[in-house]
Scaffold this motif. Structure first.
Motif, PDB file in Angstrom:
ATOM      1  N   VAL A  35      27.768  43.332  42.990  1.00  0.00           N
ATOM      2  CA  VAL A  35      28.054  43.617  41.584  1.00  0.00           C
ATOM      3  C   VAL A  35      29.537  43.934  41.398  1.00  0.00           C
ATOM      4  N   LEU A  36      30.097  44.768  42.262  1.00  0.00           N
ATOM      5  CA  LEU A  36      31.519  45.098  42.171  1.00  0.00           C
ATOM      6  C   LEU A  36      32.385  43.866  42.446  1.00  0.00           C
ATOM      7  N   ASP A  37      31.979  43.077  43.428  1.00  0.00           N
ATOM      8  CA  ASP A  37      32.725  41.874  43.770  1.00  0.00           C
ATOM      9  C   ASP A  37      32.744  40.879  42.614  1.00  0.00           C
ATOM     10  N   TRP A  40      40.029  42.384  50.479  1.00  0.00           N
ATOM     11  CA  TRP A  40      39.033  42.883  49.541  1.00  0.00           C
ATOM     12  C   TRP A  40      37.754  43.298  50.268  1.00  0.00           C
ATOM     13  N   TYR A  41      37.324  42.492  51.245  1.00  0.00           N
ATOM     14  CA  TYR A  41      36.112  42.852  51.994  1.00  0.00           C
ATOM     15  C   TYR A  41      36.299  44.165  52.746  1.00  0.00           C
ATOM     16  N   ARG A  42      37.477  44.388  53.278  1.00  0.00           N
ATOM     17  CA  ARG A  42      37.741  45.659  53.966  1.00  0.00           C
ATOM     18  C   ARG A  42      37.720  46.827  52.974  1.00  0.00           C
ATOM     19  N   LEU A  45      34.900  51.458  50.155  1.00  0.00           N
ATOM     20  CA  LEU A  45      34.417  51.987  48.874  1.00  0.00           C
ATOM     21  C   LEU A  45      32.912  52.237  48.876  1.00  0.00           C
ATOM     22  N   ILE A  46      32.178  51.311  49.474  1.00  0.00           N
ATOM     23  CA  ILE A  46      30.722  51.396  49.464  1.00  0.00           C
ATOM     24  C   ILE A  46      30.226  51.279  50.904  1.00  0.00           C
ATOM     25  N   PRO A  47      30.239  52.391  51.633  1.00  0.00           N
ATOM     26  CA  PRO A  47      29.779  52.347  53.022  1.00  0.00           C
ATOM     27  C   PRO A  47      28.256  52.297  53.084  1.00  0.00           C
ATOM     28  N   GLY A  48      27.758  51.862  54.209  1.00  0.00           N
ATOM     29  CA  GLY A  48      26.322  51.833  54.413  1.00  0.00           C
ATOM     30  C   GLY A  48      25.850  50.470  54.837  1.00  0.00           C
ATOM     31  N   ALA A  49      24.551  50.402  55.147  1.00  0.00           N
ATOM     32  CA  ALA A  49      23.987  49.159  55.676  1.00  0.00           C
ATOM     33  C   ALA A  49      22.589  48.937  55.127  1.00  0.00           C
TER      34      ALA A  49
END
Length: 179
Positions: A87-89, A66-68, A73-77
């Motif tokens: 929120v998605l998690d 799921w973390y991968r 799904l939501i790239p960035g830093a």
């Protein structure tokens, strides 16, 4: 020992599965000894082994995967990325994961489909309400890999989450194994 280290370094999923299995087992031991106060003679070692197996075969692989997926799904830093992931998690993944975890635990404990479904409905309300809403979102937002405020690397995120959430594992084991 060096061969084992090389094997694990190339296979972070194995580290995640082993860590989840060990910490789910530790959570069950804590539940039985501190919460239920069974004592060493009353300890159900089969239950601990079942929880370890669930951690190894289900929790580690599913949460690690799921973390991968979240990273793709939501790239960035940024902090905003971490909040979106949280929120998605917590809004999509966690309820499904909790239901599956409880279903697997019930099946492993020999519950019929009807008994398992009734228990899942009862426990999801109890478990989801208090602990999940208050404990896990801040933890998750602070541990998502590759964000500016992360506390851990992508290969260690599950270990960190599981270590911090050992109380959660204890609670889950206690709730899931009350028949």
């Amino acid at each position: 020992m060096a061969a084992l280290r090389r094997f694990l370094a190339r296979r972070p999923w194995a580290v995640q599965a082993l860590t989840a299995g060990a910490l789910m087992g530790a959570g069950d031991v804590i539940a039985q000894q501190l919460v239920e106060q069974r004592g060493l003679r009353g300890h159900h070692s089969q239950r601990t082994l079942k929880m370890m197996a669930i951690g190894f075969c289900f929790v580690g692989p599913v949460v690690g995967g799921w973390y991968r997926i979240l990273d793709r799904l939501i790239p960035g830093a940024t902090k905003a990325v971490a909040v979106k992931k949280m929120v998605l998690d917590q809004g999509a993944f966690a309820p499904c994961f909790l239901g599956c975890f409880l279903a697997i635990t019930g099946a492993v404990n020999g519950l019929s489909v009807e008994q398992n479904w009734a228990k899942i409905q009862q426990l999801c309300r109890a478990v989801w309400g208090g602990v999940v809403a208050g404990l896990l979102p801040p933890l998750m937002a602070s541990t998502f890999p590759r964000t500016t405020w992360t506390l851990c690397s992508p290969t260690t995120v599950l270990a960190v989450v599981q270590c911090v959430a050992i109380v959660w594992n204890c609670y889950l084991s206690w709730k899931a194994n009350r028949l």
